[in-house]
Motif scaffolding. Structure first.
Motif, PDB file in Angstrom:
ATOM      1  N   THR A  89      -2.115   1.512  -5.124  1.00  0.00           N
ATOM      2  CA  THR A  89      -2.059   1.563  -6.588  1.00  0.00           C
ATOM      3  C   THR A  89      -2.172   0.168  -7.189  1.00  0.00           C
ATOM      4  OG1 THR A  89      -0.716   3.566  -6.505  1.00  0.00           O
ATOM      5  CG2 THR A  89      -0.658   2.308  -8.549  1.00  0.00           C
ATOM      6  N   ARG A  90      -1.483  -0.808  -6.598  1.00  0.00           N
ATOM      7  CA  ARG A  90      -1.566  -2.196  -7.089  1.00  0.00           C
ATOM      8  C   ARG A  90      -2.986  -2.744  -6.958  1.00  0.00           C
ATOM      9  NH1 ARG A  90       3.425  -2.542  -4.572  1.00  0.00           N
ATOM     10  NH2 ARG A  90       2.522  -3.399  -2.671  1.00  0.00           N
ATOM     11  N   VAL A  91      -3.623  -2.481  -5.801  1.00  0.00           N
ATOM     12  CA  VAL A  91      -4.977  -2.988  -5.563  1.00  0.00           C
ATOM     13  C   VAL A  91      -5.967  -2.364  -6.548  1.00  0.00           C
ATOM     14  CG1 VAL A  91      -6.891  -2.992  -3.899  1.00  0.00           C
ATOM     15  CG2 VAL A  91      -4.583  -3.613  -3.153  1.00  0.00           C
ATOM     16  N   VAL A  92      -5.887  -1.050  -6.720  1.00  0.00           N
ATOM     17  CA  VAL A  92      -6.816  -0.368  -7.634  1.00  0.00           C
ATOM     18  C   VAL A  92      -6.550  -0.800  -9.079  1.00  0.00           C
ATOM     19  CG1 VAL A  92      -7.533   1.878  -8.547  1.00  0.00           C
ATOM     20  CG2 VAL A  92      -7.220   1.565  -6.083  1.00  0.00           C
ATOM     21  N   THR A  93      -5.289  -0.919  -9.454  1.00  0.00           N
ATOM     22  CA  THR A  93      -4.959  -1.387 -10.806  1.00  0.00           C
ATOM     23  C   THR A  93      -5.525  -2.779 -11.043  1.00  0.00           C
ATOM     24  OG1 THR A  93      -2.945  -0.055 -10.888  1.00  0.00           O
ATOM     25  CG2 THR A  93      -3.051  -1.939 -12.383  1.00  0.00           C
TER      26      THR A  93
ATOM     27  N   GLY B 112      -8.074  -4.147  -9.470  1.00  0.00           N
ATOM     28  CA  GLY B 112      -9.531  -4.028  -9.509  1.00  0.00           C
ATOM     29  C   GLY B 112     -10.031  -3.515 -10.851  1.00  0.00           C
ATOM     30  N   LEU B 113      -9.355  -2.523 -11.412  1.00  0.00           N
ATOM     31  CA  LEU B 113      -9.741  -2.013 -12.733  1.00  0.00           C
ATOM     32  C   LEU B 113      -9.491  -3.059 -13.812  1.00  0.00           C
ATOM     33  CD1 LEU B 113      -8.344   1.631 -12.510  1.00  0.00           C
ATOM     34  CD2 LEU B 113     -10.761   0.979 -12.677  1.00  0.00           C
ATOM     35  N   ALA B 114      -8.364  -3.753 -13.708  1.00  0.00           N
ATOM     36  CA  ALA B 114      -8.009  -4.738 -14.727  1.00  0.00           C
ATOM     37  C   ALA B 114      -8.946  -5.940 -14.728  1.00  0.00           C
ATOM     38  CB  ALA B 114      -6.563  -5.201 -14.522  1.00  0.00           C
ATOM     39  N   ASP B 115      -9.393  -6.401 -13.556  1.00  0.00           N
ATOM     40  CA  ASP B 115     -10.267  -7.584 -13.530  1.00  0.00           C
ATOM     41  C   ASP B 115     -11.751  -7.228 -13.545  1.00  0.00           C
ATOM     42  OD1 ASP B 115     -11.048  -6.935 -10.899  1.00  0.00           O
ATOM     43  OD2 ASP B 115      -9.785  -8.455  -9.974  1.00  0.00           O
ATOM     44  N   GLY B 116     -12.052  -5.946 -13.630  1.00  0.00           N
ATOM     45  CA  GLY B 116     -13.447  -5.527 -13.749  1.00  0.00           C
ATOM     46  C   GLY B 116     -14.170  -5.347 -12.434  1.00  0.00           C
ATOM     47  N   GLY B 117     -13.502  -5.554 -11.333  1.00  0.00           N
ATOM     48  CA  GLY B 117     -14.134  -5.384 -10.031  1.00  0.00           C
ATOM     49  C   GLY B 117     -14.364  -3.922  -9.675  1.00  0.00           C
ATOM     50  N   LEU B 118     -13.603  -3.041 -10.294  1.00  0.00           N
ATOM     51  CA  LEU B 118     -13.771  -1.605 -10.089  1.00  0.00           C
ATOM     52  C   LEU B 118     -14.017  -0.929 -11.419  1.00  0.00           C
ATOM     53  CD1 LEU B 118     -10.805  -0.714  -7.659  1.00  0.00           C
ATOM     54  CD2 LEU B 118     -13.221  -0.895  -7.079  1.00  0.00           C
ATOM     55  N   ARG B 119     -14.799   0.109 -11.380  1.00  0.00           N
ATOM     56  CA  ARG B 119     -15.062   0.921 -12.570  1.00  0.00           C
ATOM     57  C   ARG B 119     -14.750   2.374 -12.221  1.00  0.00           C
ATOM     58  NH1 ARG B 119     -14.705  -2.582 -15.976  1.00  0.00           N
ATOM     59  NH2 ARG B 119     -16.386  -4.037 -16.365  1.00  0.00           N
ATOM     60  N   PRO B 120     -14.145   3.080 -13.152  1.00  0.00           N
ATOM     61  CA  PRO B 120     -13.864   4.504 -12.880  1.00  0.00           C
ATOM     62  C   PRO B 120     -15.161   5.302 -12.827  1.00  0.00           C
ATOM     63  CG  PRO B 120     -13.243   3.925 -15.134  1.00  0.00           C
ATOM     64  CD  PRO B 120     -13.660   2.666 -14.469  1.00  0.00           C
ATOM     65  N   ALA B 121     -15.128   6.362 -12.030  1.00  0.00           N
ATOM     66  CA  ALA B 121     -16.296   7.260 -11.958  1.00  0.00           C
ATOM     67  C   ALA B 121     -16.427   7.996 -13.284  1.00  0.00           C
ATOM     68  CB  ALA B 121     -16.118   8.253 -10.821  1.00  0.00           C
ATOM     69  N   ARG B 122     -17.650   8.241 -13.665  1.00  0.00           N
ATOM     70  CA  ARG B 122     -17.890   9.006 -14.899  1.00  0.00           C
ATOM     71  C   ARG B 122     -17.754  10.486 -14.571  1.00  0.00           C
ATOM     72  NH1 ARG B 122     -22.997   5.664 -17.218  1.00  0.00           N
ATOM     73  NH2 ARG B 122     -21.769   3.893 -17.904  1.00  0.00           N
TER      74      ARG B 122
END
Length: 105
Positions: A86-90, A92-102
């Protein structure tokens, strides 16, 4: 006594199964019986009640206690890994390295 509030128990395995003893000591009946609550949590194992069962029954119960302890350890580890993920994904989403699936194609 091994230290302040630390006891070392060395049961004779021909008379009492060590996993059985550990499970009985961790059981809620004994915790209520030999725990004193004050400003800190203290346990007095000298006041514990251990049922006198034949060694084969103790071994069967001891194996069940051992398996429950292993299960509890696996649950703790799973929870730790879930929190880490959860920390890693959070992050990644916060720094823009990850994007949620549409959703909705």
């Amino acid at each position: 006594m091994a230290g302040r509030h630390i006891f070392v128990l060395r049961p004779d395995p021909e008379r009492i199964d060590p996993y059985f003893l550990a499970g009985i000591l961790r059981g809620s009946r004994n915790l209520r019986h030999y725990t004193s609550m004050s400003t800190s949590y203290r346990v007095d194992v000298r006041r514990a009640e251990v049922p006198l069962l034949p060694i084969e029954e103790q071994r069967a119960c001891g194996e069940a206690f051992r398996r429950l302890e292993a299960f509890q350890s696996a649950l703790r580890r799973t929870a730790e890994l879930g929190e880490e993920m959860t920390r890693v994904v959070t992050g990644g989403l916060a720094d823009g390295g990850l994007r949620p699936a549409r959703s909705g194609g």
